[in-house]
Design an enzyme around this catalytic site. Structure first.
Site, PDB file in Angstrom:
ATOM      1  N   CYS A  79       0.270  26.735  61.871  1.00 14.16           N
ATOM      2  CA  CYS A  79       1.087  26.652  60.659  1.00 14.16           C
ATOM      3  C   CYS A  79       0.251  26.615  59.371  1.00 14.16           C
ATOM      4  O   CYS A  79      -0.315  27.634  58.985  1.00 14.16           O
ATOM      5  CB  CYS A  79       2.036  25.475  60.788  1.00 14.16           C
ATOM      6  SG  CYS A  79       3.551  25.708  59.870  1.00 14.16           S
ATOM      7  N   HIS A 169       4.312  25.148  66.006  1.00 18.00           N
ATOM      8  CA  HIS A 169       3.611  23.883  66.290  1.00 18.00           C
ATOM      9  C   HIS A 169       3.571  23.581  67.792  1.00 18.00           C
ATOM     10  O   HIS A 169       4.399  22.797  68.279  1.00 18.00           O
ATOM     11  CB  HIS A 169       4.349  22.731  65.612  1.00 18.00           C
ATOM     12  CG  HIS A 169       4.156  22.681  64.129  1.00 18.00           C
ATOM     13  ND1 HIS A 169       3.161  21.949  63.534  1.00 18.00           N
ATOM     14  CD2 HIS A 169       4.824  23.292  63.131  1.00 18.00           C
ATOM     15  CE1 HIS A 169       3.223  22.092  62.222  1.00 18.00           C
ATOM     16  NE2 HIS A 169       4.227  22.904  61.948  1.00 18.00           N
ATOM     17  N   GLU A 171       1.744  21.665  69.344  1.00 13.15           N
ATOM     18  CA  GLU A 171       1.427  20.250  69.586  1.00 13.15           C
ATOM     19  C   GLU A 171       2.682  19.379  69.600  1.00 13.15           C
ATOM     20  O   GLU A 171       2.634  18.220  69.999  1.00 13.15           O
ATOM     21  CB  GLU A 171       0.410  19.749  68.543  1.00 13.15           C
ATOM     22  CG  GLU A 171       0.956  19.449  67.154  1.00 13.15           C
ATOM     23  CD  GLU A 171       1.242  20.692  66.312  1.00 13.15           C
ATOM     24  OE1 GLU A 171       1.139  21.820  66.820  1.00 13.15           O
ATOM     25  OE2 GLU A 171       1.604  20.513  65.128  1.00 13.15           O
TER      26      GLU A 171
HETATM   27  N1  GLN Z   1       4.958  25.097  54.452  1.00 11.10           N
HETATM   28  C1  GLN Z   1       3.636  24.642  54.724  1.00 11.10           C
HETATM   29  C2  GLN Z   1       2.604  25.343  53.861  1.00 11.10           C
HETATM   30  O1  GLN Z   1       2.916  26.242  53.170  1.00 11.10           O
HETATM   31  C3  GLN Z   1       3.291  24.845  56.169  1.00 11.10           C
HETATM   32  C4  GLN Z   1       4.222  24.040  57.034  1.00 11.10           C
HETATM   33  C5  GLN Z   1       3.624  23.475  58.264  1.00 11.10           C
HETATM   34  O2  GLN Z   1       2.397  23.431  58.466  1.00 11.10           O
HETATM   35  N2  GLN Z   1       4.474  22.979  59.116  1.00 11.10           N
HETATM   36  O3  GLN Z   1       1.487  24.965  53.871  1.00 11.10           O
END
Ligand code: GLN
Length: 188
Positions: A79, A169, A171
């Site tokens: 992410c 994610h 994890e």
């Molecule tokens: N929206 C977050 C970003 O732009 C990422 C979201 C996440 O890691 N769950 O950094």
């Protein structure tokens, strides 16, 4: 084998729990001196990429981490971690490591679809659970980047040499296969 988990912000504890379940020792990267330890792979967790990027620069960890990734240490990025690696963020002027030749779109699913769960095929592993939280997706991949998973026509997992990166994610779900895959990548 020891894996280093970037622990300045975000969902690092959940990655650590995964490593505990797999019986893989880990260290945390919280400050510059932590980067001098010996480790064989790095996990960049989800969270807020803008905050993580800012902290890495303030803590003077940014250049050393970038160097380690460029030198080929295996990286698992989830992410916000994917955003930190990306060569280009199409809806944000900020830039970070730029070690992975992909273009990402931040918060790409919009407000309504901010968080959702699905199960999709990931090449080399099979069907896996995928939890998305205000996730980015990948809109373009450069040379040497293999697409590992798509969700509804959007690229959500890739591998570029030493870097394994995904929008979701792993994890947060009770499925250790992504972390196991990363451990195998380190052993290879
Ligand atoms: N929206 C977050 C970003 O732009 C990422 C979201 C996440 O890691 N769950 O950094």
């Amino acid at each position: 084998m020891v894996i280093a988990v970037l622990a300045v912000q975000g969902a690092f504890a959940e990655h650590e729990q995964m490593l505990e379940r797999l019986g893989v020792p880990y260290v945390e990267l919280r400050k510059k001196e932590d980067l001098l330890q010996k480790y064989d792979g790095i996990i960049l967790p989800g969270g807020e990429s803008t905050v993580q990027g800012k902290l890495l620069k303030e803590l003077d960890m940014f250049d050393t981490l970038k160097q380690q990734i460029e030198n080929g240490i295996p990286v698992l990025a989830t992410c916000a971690g994917l955003i930190l690696l990306a060569d280009k963020i199409e809806n944000d002027e900020r830039e970070y490591f730029k070690t992975l030749p992909v273009t990402v779109k931040r918060n790409a699913y919009g407000r309504q679809l901010g968080s959702f769960y699905t199960e999709q095929e990931l090449t080399g592993i099979g069907v896996i659970p995928m939890t998305f939280i205000r996730a980015p997706y990948i809109t373009d991949v450069g040379e040497g980047v293999e697409i590992l998973a798509e969700e509804n026509g959007h690229i959500v997992a890739v591998r570029g040499k030493n870097q394994l990166a995904m929008s979701f994610h792993p994890e947060l779900d009770h499925d250790e296969r992504i972390h196991k895959y990363f451990v195998d990548m380190i052993s290879a």
